[in-house]
Scaffold this motif. Structure first.
Motif, short mmCIF file in Angstrom:
data_model
loop_
_atom_site.label_atom_id
_atom_site.label_comp_id
_atom_site.label_asym_id
_atom_site.label_seq_id
_atom_site.Cartn_x
_atom_site.Cartn_y
_atom_site.Cartn_z
N ASN A 78 0.82 -1.22 0.00
CA ASN A 78 0.00 0.00 0.00
C ASN A 78 0.85 1.26 0.00
O ASN A 78 0.61 2.19 0.76
CB ASN A 78 -0.97 0.03 1.19
CG ASN A 78 -2.06 -1.01 1.08
OD1 ASN A 78 -2.20 -1.65 0.06
ND2 ASN A 78 -2.82 -1.19 2.13
N ALA A 79 1.85 1.29 -0.87
CA ALA A 79 2.72 2.48 -0.96
C ALA A 79 1.95 3.67 -1.52
O ALA A 79 1.05 3.52 -2.35
CB ALA A 79 3.92 2.17 -1.84
N ALA A 80 2.31 4.87 -1.05
CA ALA A 80 1.75 6.11 -1.56
C ALA A 80 2.88 7.13 -1.68
O ALA A 80 3.79 7.16 -0.86
CB ALA A 80 0.66 6.64 -0.62
N LEU A 81 2.83 7.96 -2.71
CA LEU A 81 3.83 9.00 -2.94
C LEU A 81 3.17 10.37 -2.93
O LEU A 81 2.08 10.55 -3.48
CB LEU A 81 4.51 8.81 -4.30
CG LEU A 81 5.41 7.60 -4.44
CD1 LEU A 81 5.84 7.42 -5.89
CD2 LEU A 81 6.63 7.74 -3.55
N MET A 107 13.83 5.36 6.04
CA MET A 107 12.54 4.89 6.54
C MET A 107 12.46 4.98 8.06
O MET A 107 13.39 4.61 8.76
CB MET A 107 12.33 3.45 6.10
CG MET A 107 11.02 2.86 6.53
SD MET A 107 10.75 1.20 5.89
CE MET A 107 11.99 0.27 6.76
N ARG A 108 11.33 5.48 8.54
CA ARG A 108 11.06 5.58 9.97
C ARG A 108 9.61 5.21 10.23
O ARG A 108 8.75 5.45 9.39
CB ARG A 108 11.29 7.01 10.47
CG ARG A 108 12.71 7.47 10.29
CD ARG A 108 12.83 8.96 10.55
NE ARG A 108 14.15 9.41 10.15
CZ ARG A 108 15.12 9.71 10.98
NH1 ARG A 108 14.91 9.62 12.27
NH2 ARG A 108 16.28 10.10 10.54
N ILE A 166 2.65 1.83 10.10
CA ILE A 166 2.88 2.71 8.96
C ILE A 166 4.32 3.23 9.03
O ILE A 166 4.78 3.64 10.10
CB ILE A 166 1.90 3.90 8.97
CG1 ILE A 166 0.45 3.42 8.97
CG2 ILE A 166 2.17 4.85 7.80
CD1 ILE A 166 0.04 2.66 7.73
N PHE A 167 5.01 3.23 7.89
CA PHE A 167 6.37 3.74 7.80
C PHE A 167 6.43 4.80 6.70
O PHE A 167 5.63 4.79 5.78
CB PHE A 167 7.35 2.61 7.48
CG PHE A 167 7.62 1.72 8.65
CD1 PHE A 167 8.74 1.92 9.45
CD2 PHE A 167 6.76 0.70 8.97
CE1 PHE A 167 8.98 1.12 10.53
CE2 PHE A 167 6.99 -0.12 10.06
CZ PHE A 167 8.11 0.09 10.85
N ALA A 168 7.41 5.71 6.81
CA ALA A 168 7.58 6.77 5.82
C ALA A 168 9.06 7.04 5.60
O ALA A 168 9.88 6.84 6.49
CB ALA A 168 6.88 8.04 6.28
N SER A 169 9.39 7.50 4.41
CA SER A 169 10.73 7.96 4.09
C SER A 169 10.58 9.06 3.05
O SER A 169 9.51 9.24 2.47
CB SER A 169 11.61 6.82 3.56
OG SER A 169 11.06 6.27 2.40
N ILE A 170 11.66 9.79 2.84
CA ILE A 170 11.68 10.81 1.78
C ILE A 170 12.76 10.40 0.80
O ILE A 170 13.89 10.07 1.19
CB ILE A 170 11.93 12.22 2.34
CG1 ILE A 170 10.77 12.61 3.27
CG2 ILE A 170 12.09 13.23 1.20
CD1 ILE A 170 10.93 13.95 3.94
#
Length: 91
Positions: free
Chosen positions: A11-14, A77-78, A62-66
């Motif tokens: 379920n990746a989102a950009l 990723m955090r 949920i994880f996020a990175s830039i």
């Protein structure tokens, strides 16, 4: 979907962002110890949950990175904290 032993990312989102003056993309995704991508639509998906400490359990976060526009990592990723995480048990 990306796999790491015991975990799946999906379920990746950009979202376009500017981070410290640099254009890039905020990449978010769910990581789970189980997901519906492994379910073959036969019977209940709950039957396929992994067993942890004697109970059918799934952990999902949920994880996020830039990343830059060419997907080089700008911020690794955090985990995204404070989303009311729960463990799910099926007895």
């Amino acid at each position: 979907r990306i796999r790491k032993p015991g975990w799946a990312a999906y379920n990746a989102a950009l979202l376009p962002v500017t981070w410290l003056g640099q254009d890039g993309l905020l990449l978010t995704h769910r990581m789970s110890t189980w997901n519906l991508c492994d379910w073959d639509a036969q019977g209940s998906p709950l039957e396929k949950l992994p067993v942890v400490k004697g109970k059918k359990t799934v952990t999902s976060k949920i994880f996020a990175s830039i990343v830059s526009d060419n997907f080089d990592v700008v911020l690794p990723m955090r985990g995204v904290e404070g989303l009311g995480h729960k463990e799910h048990h099926c007895d």
